[in-house]
Design an enzyme around this catalytic site. Structure first.
Site, PDB file in Angstrom:
ATOM      1  N   GLU A  17      -5.329  -3.843  10.352  1.00 52.69           N
ATOM      2  CA  GLU A  17      -4.756  -2.868   9.403  1.00 52.69           C
ATOM      3  C   GLU A  17      -4.970  -1.453   9.935  1.00 52.69           C
ATOM      4  O   GLU A  17      -5.440  -1.247  11.037  1.00 52.69           O
ATOM      5  CB  GLU A  17      -5.417  -3.008   8.021  1.00 52.69           C
ATOM      6  CG  GLU A  17      -4.529  -3.642   6.957  1.00 52.69           C
ATOM      7  CD  GLU A  17      -3.424  -2.719   6.457  1.00 52.69           C
ATOM      8  OE1 GLU A  17      -3.237  -1.623   7.016  1.00 52.69           O
ATOM      9  OE2 GLU A  17      -2.720  -3.111   5.504  1.00 52.69           O
ATOM     10  N   ARG A 100     -12.831  -2.710  -2.564  1.00 53.63           N
ATOM     11  CA  ARG A 100     -12.929  -2.064  -1.247  1.00 53.63           C
ATOM     12  C   ARG A 100     -11.693  -1.198  -1.031  1.00 53.63           C
ATOM     13  O   ARG A 100     -10.686  -1.337  -1.716  1.00 53.63           O
ATOM     14  CB  ARG A 100     -13.014  -3.115  -0.137  1.00 53.63           C
ATOM     15  CG  ARG A 100     -11.771  -4.008  -0.034  1.00 53.63           C
ATOM     16  CD  ARG A 100     -11.782  -4.791   1.263  1.00 53.63           C
ATOM     17  NE  ARG A 100     -10.680  -5.743   1.396  1.00 53.63           N
ATOM     18  CZ  ARG A 100      -9.456  -5.450   1.806  1.00 53.63           C
ATOM     19  NH1 ARG A 100      -9.123  -4.195   2.095  1.00 53.63           N
ATOM     20  NH2 ARG A 100      -8.535  -6.397   1.929  1.00 53.63           N
ATOM     21  N   ASN A 102      -8.337  -0.083   1.037  1.00 51.23           N
ATOM     22  CA  ASN A 102      -7.349  -0.839   1.793  1.00 51.23           C
ATOM     23  C   ASN A 102      -6.576   0.084   2.719  1.00 51.23           C
ATOM     24  O   ASN A 102      -7.050   0.396   3.798  1.00 51.23           O
ATOM     25  CB  ASN A 102      -6.415  -1.625   0.879  1.00 51.23           C
ATOM     26  CG  ASN A 102      -5.701  -2.745   1.623  1.00 51.23           C
ATOM     27  OD1 ASN A 102      -6.318  -3.413   2.441  1.00 51.23           O
ATOM     28  ND2 ASN A 102      -4.420  -2.950   1.372  1.00 51.23           N
ATOM     29  N   ASN A 148      -0.827  -0.937  -0.874  1.00 52.52           N
ATOM     30  CA  ASN A 148      -0.523  -0.911   0.552  1.00 52.52           C
ATOM     31  C   ASN A 148       0.488   0.165   0.894  1.00 52.52           C
ATOM     32  O   ASN A 148       1.284   0.585   0.055  1.00 52.52           O
ATOM     33  CB  ASN A 148       0.036  -2.272   1.006  1.00 52.52           C
ATOM     34  CG  ASN A 148      -1.009  -3.118   1.699  1.00 52.52           C
ATOM     35  OD1 ASN A 148      -1.705  -2.651   2.600  1.00 52.52           O
ATOM     36  ND2 ASN A 148      -1.142  -4.364   1.261  1.00 52.52           N
ATOM     37  N   ASP A 196       3.918  -4.821   2.958  1.00 49.81           N
ATOM     38  CA  ASP A 196       2.558  -4.422   3.321  1.00 49.81           C
ATOM     39  C   ASP A 196       2.612  -2.997   3.868  1.00 49.81           C
ATOM     40  O   ASP A 196       3.228  -2.126   3.263  1.00 49.81           O
ATOM     41  CB  ASP A 196       1.976  -5.427   4.320  1.00 49.81           C
ATOM     42  CG  ASP A 196       0.458  -5.520   4.248  1.00 49.81           C
ATOM     43  OD1 ASP A 196      -0.200  -4.468   4.277  1.00 49.81           O
ATOM     44  OD2 ASP A 196      -0.076  -6.638   4.172  1.00 49.81           O
TER      45      ASP A 196
END
Length: 283
Positions: A17, A100, A102, A148, A196
């Site tokens: 990512e 968390r 992203n 995202n 995404d």
């Protein structure tokens, strides 16, 4: 056939990512969230380097004052790579311990836009935040399950963001660091995968990593899909323009939960168009 190259290296990403092209360094940076690693590719030499982070690391973005900032755990941290060092700048307030960071992006004014999500991807406990001058602001009141791909159009008028769990890319008017009303922009159809990470090219077209569909897709400014580039992995997670002429697209993927020869690989695509230099975080 669209040329796709697998970047040679000695490991794959559990969950790749957070791509960032550093014009300053002539290098590509990206993260392995679950592997807790920051990676760097120097295309001029082909060298790939990797550093272990102190916690899960969602993204890394260049810092105008030098070095980088990264989303680590539930915080924004200052990061240097040569040698590696990491120092927390601020922790996101009100985030559950099960959450968390992203994905994230910087805008033209040097603000960061970042999402948080549950580790288990099992409910809308995440949020979308703005980080500017050391302070966090909740940018969107809606809860998120898998936030995202913040991406800002080349003219700086709109910010695009998605909740991958919903399969919808939303568009917000962006003015003076504030988001206007959220509106659905692209609703993914069956077979498209889940939206995404995403990035704009210099022509104002949107490129989207399609998780579960083994491809990246290019969308016209009106949201119409106009091109699909197939990739040899199913879990495609993010994409960014890079290279000296910003005429390559680098794409991350994930090995987590799949048995695929190229799962977790980093790909390079020749898309036949160019991107834009990314913005930097400004303190």
């Amino acid at each position: 056939m669209d040329p796709v190259r697998v970047i040679a290296r000695d490991r794959v990403d559990i969950l790749g990512e957070g791509l960032f092209w550093s014009v300053r360094d002539g290098a590509l940076l990206w993260t392995d969230i679950l592997g807790k690693r920051i990676n760097r590719l120097t295309p001029a030499t082909g060298q790939v380097e990797s550093w272990e982070a102190p916690d899960v690391v969602g993204w890394i973005i260049g810092r105008a004052s030098g070095g980088f900032v990264a989303g680590i755990g539930r915080s924004v941290a200052s990061v240097s790579l040569d040698p590696f060092s990491c120092e927390t700048l601020a922790t996101i307030p009100g985030e559950p311990e099960a959450n968390r960071v992203n994905d994230a992006a910087a805008d033209a004014q040097g603000r960061l836009w970042l999402g948080t999500m549950p580790f288990a991807c099992d409910g809308p406990t995440g949020a979308f935040h703005r980080f500017a001058k050391g302070s966090f602001t909740r940018a969107d009141a809606a809860p998120y399950t898998i936030p995202n791909g913040p991406a800002i159009d080349p003219e700086g008028r709109f910010l695009l963001h998605t909740d991958s769990a919903m399969g919808v890319i939303f568009r917000y008017p962006l003015e003076d660091g504030l988001l206007g009303k959220r509106e659905p922009f692209i609703s993914f159809e069956a077979g498209w995968g889940a939206p995404d990470g995403m990035t704009f090219d210099a022509e104002g077209y949107l490129w989207v990593a399609c998780w579960g569909a083994s491809c990246v897709t290019r969308f016209a400014p009106d949201g119409t899909p106009v091109r699909r580039i197939a990739l040899p992995a199913s879990q495609i997670s993010n994409c960014v323009f890079g290279g000296p002429d910003l005429d390559r697209i680098y794409v991350t993927s994930a090995a987590d939960g799949v048995e695929e020869a190229q799962g977790g690989a980093l790909f390079e695509i020749d898309p036949g168009c160019r991107g834009l230099a990314p913005f930097l975080y400004q303190d």
